[in-house]
Design an enzyme around this catalytic site. Structure first.
Site, PDB file in Angstrom:
ATOM      1  N   SER A 159       0.660  -1.116  -0.033  1.00 17.87           N
ATOM      2  CA  SER A 159       0.117   0.017  -0.101  1.00 17.87           C
ATOM      3  C   SER A 159       0.879   1.384  -0.084  1.00 17.87           C
ATOM      4  O   SER A 159       0.320   2.392  -0.240  1.00 17.87           O
ATOM      5  CB  SER A 159      -0.666  -0.127   1.227  1.00 17.87           C
ATOM      6  OG  SER A 159      -0.173  -0.191   2.304  1.00 17.87           O
ATOM      7  N   HIS A 189      -5.371  -3.511  -2.262  1.00 16.75           N
ATOM      8  CA  HIS A 189      -4.991  -2.455  -3.015  1.00 16.75           C
ATOM      9  C   HIS A 189      -5.145  -2.993  -4.530  1.00 16.75           C
ATOM     10  O   HIS A 189      -4.553  -2.598  -5.423  1.00 16.75           O
ATOM     11  CB  HIS A 189      -3.862  -1.504  -2.764  1.00 16.75           C
ATOM     12  CG  HIS A 189      -3.922  -0.979  -1.316  1.00 16.75           C
ATOM     13  ND1 HIS A 189      -4.251   0.408  -1.463  1.00 16.75           N
ATOM     14  CD2 HIS A 189      -3.954  -1.063  -0.092  1.00 16.75           C
ATOM     15  CE1 HIS A 189      -4.441   0.861  -0.237  1.00 16.75           C
ATOM     16  NE2 HIS A 189      -4.117  -0.196   0.601  1.00 16.75           N
ATOM     17  N   LYS A 205     -11.638   1.261  -0.895  1.00 16.05           N
ATOM     18  CA  LYS A 205     -10.900   1.465  -1.920  1.00 16.05           C
ATOM     19  C   LYS A 205     -11.797   1.443  -3.102  1.00 16.05           C
ATOM     20  O   LYS A 205     -12.602   2.305  -3.306  1.00 16.05           O
ATOM     21  CB  LYS A 205      -9.874   0.578  -2.012  1.00 16.05           C
ATOM     22  CG  LYS A 205      -8.382   0.548  -1.041  1.00 16.05           C
ATOM     23  CD  LYS A 205      -8.674   0.358   0.332  1.00 16.05           C
ATOM     24  CE  LYS A 205      -7.521   0.534   1.189  1.00 16.05           C
ATOM     25  NZ  LYS A 205      -7.815   0.100   2.589  1.00 16.05           N
TER      26      LYS A 205
END
Length: 518
Positions: free
Chosen positions: A303, A331, A362
């Site tokens: 990340s 991610h 996300k």
């Protein structure tokens, strides 16, 4: 037995002192960075008082929670030497604040301290009373956290009544403000209400939760999925439930904090290996009992660094040593793989990855997380994962938002294509300017600054120029690896990226990160 207990307590006290020296050194470094001789003398005095105020731990049974417990610790830690006075912190070569700001920073800090409302004068609160690093950063005008945004998370946001380009969001597909996602959340509230008033284990399982679990299972091609209220809880709940006494959990040193905390919470032994160093991983595995339970936990996309785990090599090593593999794809969902299915899909290794973890905060425009695996393991976690059983269920609105985001992600593959176009445009621009981006391979682009003060200054200057970025400093990264984290969205325009590059070039030259006149 008493002798063993005393030895354990002595070992733990030393481990705790080492950990606290690291924390103290971090805050001392922040204070040293914010001013010059004044901060230097204050920091040394503060650090000395920090160590003097520490009390030894009274809970030897909590031994496994120390970072010193991992296999990368020194081998002789079990025989602590006599306690030595705390070392004088070494000052790193950080750029000082311009002299024009020096007196204002000092005066502002003293005024801020005088206005603080302190907790009661009790031993437990001494660490609170001594915690002045944020006040120093605020007084210097460099505090970069908890900035208030008064608009939706989009490519542009409103801060202090001013429009700013957002380059610090994890909304990779730009769906947090999508009309269909918002409409789905509103419809779920009308049907189910605002919350579940209980855990999944009892009265908190709704039809919409089951629908979402089935949709996610189809996406990542696993038998079953289990939802958690946050992504952090997934890693806490899964790792601590699976890794029992006599088992081992191995993690990359750059893994997310939720993985680290899950490993520390587990009753088994926590072993760390150098970032993306597959040879180091294999060396550690080779020292373990062949028949012991072993779980390797890694980020698919790291990340902060933006690089991708070498999953083919990791799976080969795991198979050789009979270890299970868990990939945190927080991610990578919506970024890598078929239809945004993540890292295992990207490498064609879904069958060799036993557990796939993902978050909804996300690409999927909501809040929560999930774990995917075989049906038997998911059923085990339903009945053994404390982070699931003793937490309130994911809200209906959050679940509905994820379902809508999934539908858009799958039906509009051009979003992921656009995300990668934007990533290439920004990355090529930053590299051409001379910025150091490390080994990033994804829409997470780290601009390495090299020290804490430069990262804070760059964050402030870019916001003044109309660009929002996030500073990343220890303990999120190692000292000397401080960076500005830039993250792209599919909905950024070419004009916005070019504007950002112009401002990054200007500020980068001002701070000496790249060559050329400011």
């Amino acid at each position: 037995m008493r002798l063993k207990a005393l030895k354990r307590m002595s070992w733990l006290n030393l481990a705790g002192q080492k950990r606290n020296r690291r924390a103290g050194a971090l805050f001392a470094r922040l204070m040293l960075a914010i001013s010059d001789q004044w901060a230097n003398s204050r920091a040394r005095g503060w650090l000395a008082s920090f160590h003097a105020a520490r009390r030894p731990s009274r809970f030897p049974s909590m031994k496994r929670f120390s970072f010193s417990r991992s296999r990368d610790s020194a081998p002789n830690e079990s025989k602590p030497a006599a306690e030595a006075p705390p070392p004088t912190p070494r000052r790193r070569p950080l750029r000082p604040i311009p002299s024009a700001n020096y007196d204002a920073a000092v005066d502002g800090f003293e005024a801020a301290l005088a206005e603080r409302t302190l907790p009661p004068d009790l031993p437990i609160f001494q660490k609170v009373r001594d915690f002045t690093a944020p006040a120093r950063a605020r007084a210097a005008g460099l505090y970069p956290y908890f900035r208030m945004i008064s608009s939706a998370q989009d490519t542009e946001v409103i801060i202090n009544g001013r429009k700013v380009l957002m380059l610090g969001s994890n909304s990779y597909l730009g769906l947090t403000n999508h009309p269909k996602v918002k409409e789905a959340a509103i419809a779920a509230v009308k049907r189910y209400g605002t919350g579940c008033a209980g855990s999944r284990f009892l009265n908190g399982t709704l039809q919409i939760h089951i629908e979402l679990e089935q949709a996610l299972a189809r996406l990542v091609k696993k038998e079953a999925v289990l939802l958690y209220s946050t992504g952090f809880q997934v890693n806490l709940g899964v790792i601590s439930a699976l890794v029992g006494r006599g088992d081992y959990v191995l993690a990359d040193k750059s893994d997310h904090a939720s993985i680290v905390d899950g490993c520390m919470l587990a009753p088994g032994e926590f072993i760390r290996f150098a970032h993306r160093d597959m040879a180091a991983l294999e060396r550690r595995l080779s020292t373990l009992e062949p028949d012991a339970g072993k779980l390797i936990v890694v980020d698919g996309v790291f990340s902060m660094e933006g690089d991708i785990v070498q999953l083919p090599e990791l799976c080969r090593i795991a198979q050789k040593h009979r270890a299970a593999v868990m990939v945190d794809d927080a991610h990578a969902i919506g970024v890598l793989g078929e239809n945004g299915a993540g890292t295992p899909s990207h490498f064609g290794l879904t069958d060799q990855v036993h557990l796939i973890m993902g978050t909804f905060s996300k690409s999927l425009a909501s809040l929560g997380g999930f774990i995917a695996g075989d049906a038997a393991t998911i059923d085990f976690l339903k009945h053994q994962s404390r982070a699931l059983i003793f937490s309130a269920s994911m809200s209906p609105a959050n679940a509905a938002a994820v379902l809508a985001a999934l539908e858009i992600m799958i039906s509009e593959p051009e979003r992921i294509q656009r995300l990668w176009q934007n990533t290439r445009r920004m990355k090529e621009g930053l590299l051409s300017l001379g910025f150091n981006l490390g080994d990033s391979e994804t829409p997470v682009l780290p601009v390495y600054c090299g020290d804490l003060l430069t990262a804070f200054r760059m964050t402030k200057r870019l916001e003044e120029e109309g660009v929002f970025v996030n500073p990343v400093v220890p303990p999120a990264v190692a000292p000397g690896r401080e960076l500005i984290r830039i993250s792209l969205m599919a909905t950024h325009t070419d004009a916005q990226i070019d504007f950002a590059l112009e401002k990054l070039a200007k500020v980068g030259r001002e701070l000496g990160l790249i060559s050329g006149s400011a």
